[in-house]
Design a protein around this motif. Sequence first.
Motif, PDB file in Angstrom:
ATOM      1  N   MET A   1      37.594  17.193   6.695  1.00 51.00           N
ATOM      2  CA  MET A   1      38.721  16.410   7.185  1.00 51.00           C
ATOM      3  C   MET A   1      38.319  15.026   7.672  1.00 51.00           C
ATOM      4  N   ARG A   2      37.034  14.702   7.582  1.00 50.06           N
ATOM      5  CA  ARG A   2      36.609  13.341   7.914  1.00 50.06           C
ATOM      6  C   ARG A   2      36.784  12.397   6.735  1.00 50.06           C
ATOM      7  N   GLY A   3      37.129  12.932   5.561  1.00 53.25           N
ATOM      8  CA  GLY A   3      37.401  12.072   4.416  1.00 53.25           C
ATOM      9  C   GLY A   3      38.706  11.321   4.596  1.00 53.25           C
ATOM     10  N   GLU A   4      38.852  10.238   3.860  1.00 55.89           N
ATOM     11  CA  GLU A   4      40.052   9.414   3.965  1.00 55.89           C
ATOM     12  C   GLU A   4      41.198  10.074   3.207  1.00 55.89           C
ATOM     13  N   GLY A   5      42.261  10.440   3.945  1.00 52.94           N
ATOM     14  CA  GLY A   5      43.410  11.049   3.298  1.00 52.94           C
ATOM     15  C   GLY A   5      43.098  12.372   2.627  1.00 52.94           C
ATOM     16  N   GLY A   6      42.102  13.090   3.136  1.00 56.12           N
ATOM     17  CA  GLY A   6      41.738  14.365   2.538  1.00 56.12           C
ATOM     18  C   GLY A   6      40.972  14.245   1.245  1.00 56.12           C
ATOM     19  N   VAL A   7      40.500  13.045   0.908  1.00 57.01           N
ATOM     20  CA  VAL A   7      39.730  12.826  -0.319  1.00 57.01           C
ATOM     21  C   VAL A   7      38.270  12.608   0.046  1.00 57.01           C
ATOM     22  N   VAL A   8      37.383  13.289  -0.642  1.00 56.97           N
ATOM     23  CA  VAL A   8      35.947  13.146  -0.430  1.00 56.97           C
ATOM     24  C   VAL A   8      35.270  13.008  -1.783  1.00 56.97           C
ATOM     25  N   ASN A   9      34.006  12.622  -1.752  1.00 58.50           N
ATOM     26  CA  ASN A   9      33.175  12.664  -2.945  1.00 58.50           C
ATOM     27  C   ASN A   9      32.167  13.785  -2.790  1.00 58.50           C
ATOM     28  N   VAL A  10      31.972  14.545  -3.841  1.00 53.39           N
ATOM     29  CA  VAL A  10      31.076  15.690  -3.822  1.00 53.39           C
ATOM     30  C   VAL A  10      29.913  15.406  -4.770  1.00 53.39           C
ATOM     31  N   MET A  11      28.704  15.598  -4.274  1.00 51.36           N
ATOM     32  CA  MET A  11      27.507  15.379  -5.081  1.00 51.36           C
ATOM     33  C   MET A  11      26.760  16.703  -5.206  1.00 51.36           C
ATOM     34  N   PHE A  12      26.361  17.024  -6.436  1.00 51.56           N
ATOM     35  CA  PHE A  12      25.748  18.322  -6.691  1.00 51.56           C
ATOM     36  C   PHE A  12      24.923  18.254  -7.974  1.00 51.56           C
ATOM     37  N   ARG A  13      24.155  19.281  -8.169  1.00 51.62           N
ATOM     38  CA  ARG A  13      23.340  19.385  -9.366  1.00 51.62           C
ATOM     39  C   ARG A  13      24.191  19.987 -10.486  1.00 51.62           C
ATOM     40  N   GLY A  14      24.616  19.154 -11.425  1.00 50.68           N
ATOM     41  CA  GLY A  14      25.468  19.618 -12.503  1.00 50.68           C
ATOM     42  C   GLY A  14      24.712  20.093 -13.714  1.00 50.68           C
ATOM     43  N   ASP A  15      23.474  19.653 -13.880  1.00 47.17           N
ATOM     44  CA  ASP A  15      22.659  20.023 -15.032  1.00 47.17           C
ATOM     45  C   ASP A  15      21.410  20.719 -14.520  1.00 47.17           C
ATOM     46  N   ARG A  16      21.264  21.985 -14.858  1.00 47.21           N
ATOM     47  CA  ARG A  16      20.115  22.735 -14.348  1.00 47.21           C
ATOM     48  C   ARG A  16      18.797  22.268 -14.931  1.00 47.21           C
ATOM     49  N   TYR A  17      18.861  21.425 -15.970  1.00 48.45           N
ATOM     50  CA  TYR A  17      17.634  20.912 -16.576  1.00 48.45           C
ATOM     51  C   TYR A  17      17.263  19.537 -16.034  1.00 48.45           C
ATOM     52  N   SER A  18      18.009  19.043 -15.052  1.00 45.40           N
ATOM     53  CA  SER A  18      17.772  17.707 -14.511  1.00 45.40           C
ATOM     54  C   SER A  18      17.916  17.732 -12.998  1.00 45.40           C
ATOM     55  N   ASP A  19      17.165  16.865 -12.317  1.00 42.68           N
ATOM     56  CA  ASP A  19      17.279  16.733 -10.865  1.00 42.68           C
ATOM     57  C   ASP A  19      18.354  15.723 -10.466  1.00 42.68           C
TER      58      ASP A  19
ATOM     59  N   THR B   1      25.324  14.915  -9.884  1.00 40.97           N
ATOM     60  CA  THR B   1      26.636  14.534 -10.393  1.00 40.97           C
ATOM     61  C   THR B   1      27.551  14.233  -9.211  1.00 40.97           C
ATOM     62  N   GLU B   2      28.365  13.204  -9.336  1.00 43.57           N
ATOM     63  CA  GLU B   2      29.308  12.841  -8.271  1.00 43.57           C
ATOM     64  C   GLU B   2      30.729  12.952  -8.799  1.00 43.57           C
ATOM     65  N   VAL B   3      31.547  13.747  -8.128  1.00 45.27           N
ATOM     66  CA  VAL B   3      32.921  14.000  -8.560  1.00 45.27           C
ATOM     67  C   VAL B   3      33.833  13.925  -7.341  1.00 45.27           C
ATOM     68  N   PRO B   4      34.999  13.307  -7.460  1.00 44.57           N
ATOM     69  CA  PRO B   4      35.930  13.288  -6.327  1.00 44.57           C
ATOM     70  C   PRO B   4      36.519  14.669  -6.076  1.00 44.57           C
ATOM     71  N   GLY B   5      36.808  14.943  -4.810  1.00 45.86           N
ATOM     72  CA  GLY B   5      37.416  16.210  -4.434  1.00 45.86           C
ATOM     73  C   GLY B   5      38.553  15.990  -3.460  1.00 45.86           C
ATOM     74  N   LYS B   6      39.469  16.942  -3.430  1.00 50.25           N
ATOM     75  CA  LYS B   6      40.629  16.878  -2.548  1.00 50.25           C
ATOM     76  C   LYS B   6      40.645  18.102  -1.644  1.00 50.25           C
TER      77      LYS B   6
END
Length: 699
Positions: free
Chosen positions: A75-93, A96-101
């Motif tokens: 809830m510290r995101g602006e208007g309930g929107v945040v950015n999420v960063m995670f490991r999307g490819d198990r073959y790479s370090d 990936t950055e994707v917006p979330g609600k």
Amino acid sequence: MTSDGDGGAEGGHGGSDAALLGLVEDATVRIHRPAPGYAPDEPGGKAPAGEPGEFLGSGFFIAPSWILTCAHVAMRGEGGVVNVMFRGDRYSDALTEVPGKVVVALPGTRPPGTSGWPAPDLALIQLRRPAEHACVYVAERSGALLNRTDIRCVGWVESPGGGLKLFNGTYGANGSYGAADDVDQVVLLDNGWVQPGMSGGPVIDFARGEVVGVVKSRLDGQQGGTAVGIERLRTLEVPSTPIETETDDIYQSVFHAHDRYHADRHNSAVGTERTWTDVQSERPVPPGGVLGPRLRAALLGRLAELPPPASTRSLLALLDGLPGVYSRYHRSAPRGWRDGLGVLYETGVRDRQARFEVIVRYCMGVLTADRPCGQLSVTNAKELWGWVKQIADVELPRGLRRQLDMEWAGIRLRLEQNRQQADRTPVSEPVLHGDRDSVVLHVELQGWAPEQYDWRVTVDRQASGAEPIDMDGRGAPLGTVPDRLAAALAEAFRRCDEPGSPAMLHVVVAPKLFGLPVDEWVLPSNGLRLGAVRPVVLRSSYREPADEQPVRRDAGGGPRAGLHAEVVDCEDDLRVRVPDVTRLRTLVHDTVPVLCRYGGRPDSDTAAGVVRLIDAGFEAALLQRRPAEADTVCREFHRRVTEAVSDARTPDRLPWKIHELRRGVGEGRTEMFWSDSIALYYADPDRALPDSGQFLEAP
């Protein structure tokens, strides 16, 4: 305690410990404020390149596209929107950055005058666009976090050398603040330091190998902190309106997706990496009670295919009718089929046969339960019965097996009668888009210039035929074609669209270009993807069924009972050759073939498979353009594409069904993310392609 995010825990289980920790870390995410200048409503929802916004805390994927974290983080995101960063490819370090609600928070706001966020302090974040990622396994037991001595917590923290790194620590769960039925209950973590940034991260029962809670807080200046049990998610508000589909109830939607995800990976033969079920089978205390991890994963996957319980009250009534089950001692109360199974692990029955009988009786009760949320399909019921039969044949006496067989015969008879009645229900008037003007786009590879493409745009007038709009026969690289013809498409659409009724776009290409993502092109006039604005279908410049043979239709010409999807290039997550034309023609009428492994730029054998589908005379076919690795688990795609085709009922409704799915993906509707990059070939039998002449040739 260890702070080495790359290593495993020390102890006697070696590789299993390291594998379990790796599974958790792959699914643990960083949550940030949106970077300056970020616009969440932009097409695709992509954040600008550069440094991420302020780091807020940790979280973890609980199901595909769903992240569980703390409310005070989300809830510290602006208007309930945040950015999420995670490991999307198990073959790479790389991350990936994707917006979330933020979809829901417990509680939704912090009361005035309080310094911290009150328990349960949980939030669910939904990704705003499709992405590949791993998910944790979440315990189905109530109170799984309480009084555990082998607890591991994982989260992102600031590294002494700068930046953020994963941290994992060992703790003990030593009592709780609040009673078991207290919504504000939190569990005390001790014997280790909880680092800043770990809030929202997963709490793992390391002996069993399952996530049992969420890190909530740390103690200032001393070791320890607090965590919230995963079962507190059951307190999510039940919808006040009637539940017609699984997605109407967030709780059921998330956990059904969770259980299907893990069952699919357990049942798949592809891949060499250990799954959660594999690792759990190697733990000191394998979860699942008498079932163990493997039988449990298979059962939960089948239960997740069924409509959820009508209510918590009805689920409690089912459980109370089983011998030795004390469901009302469990807090929070069970809400889904998986929760009910978790109750059965702690029955008063100790005999092995009797415990299996309780589980089997529970499954039979599930099959006969009231279903306000859709009818139970015969296929899904057979899948659950197959699991029951497997257990009964090994664990239960002959007399009980005979009784179960008789019960199933009655259940199946009722289901078959319901299905026959549904099949007799007439389909409403067909869409009949053939009486509307439409837009036709031809894209063709030049024969004399590799990787150079010509194009032309026409309006297909229902009354007068082709009306040329614009064309370019000089050749251009494929990547520049969308910009070159944007104005021509916009003009053609203006001539055809009606208020609330956009014209269909027919894209005429060779089968080897069926991966052309025209539905993802964005026109400057509105900034939206074409497929989200209007139906976009593929037509073949090679040949169509109407050119040489009748389209495959029911010989009697009567009302159709509905469409049936048939995946023709993939079996058990393994790519197979598309059958020959003779074999394809033996498929039942109203079959829609599906190519799961088409990809973006297919090889010659894949393109030849499409040609065989066209030669076999199919009116419609679906293709998955997203590239698939050799170890890709694609069972969810098979499941959902089958449902989508069945929902369409008739071929002329398929373009509108796919349009609905594309619009849903653009709106961030998680339940439709499976359809991202799907394409529809539709040779409208009532609408032959207009002949608008050939491309101009260079002098």
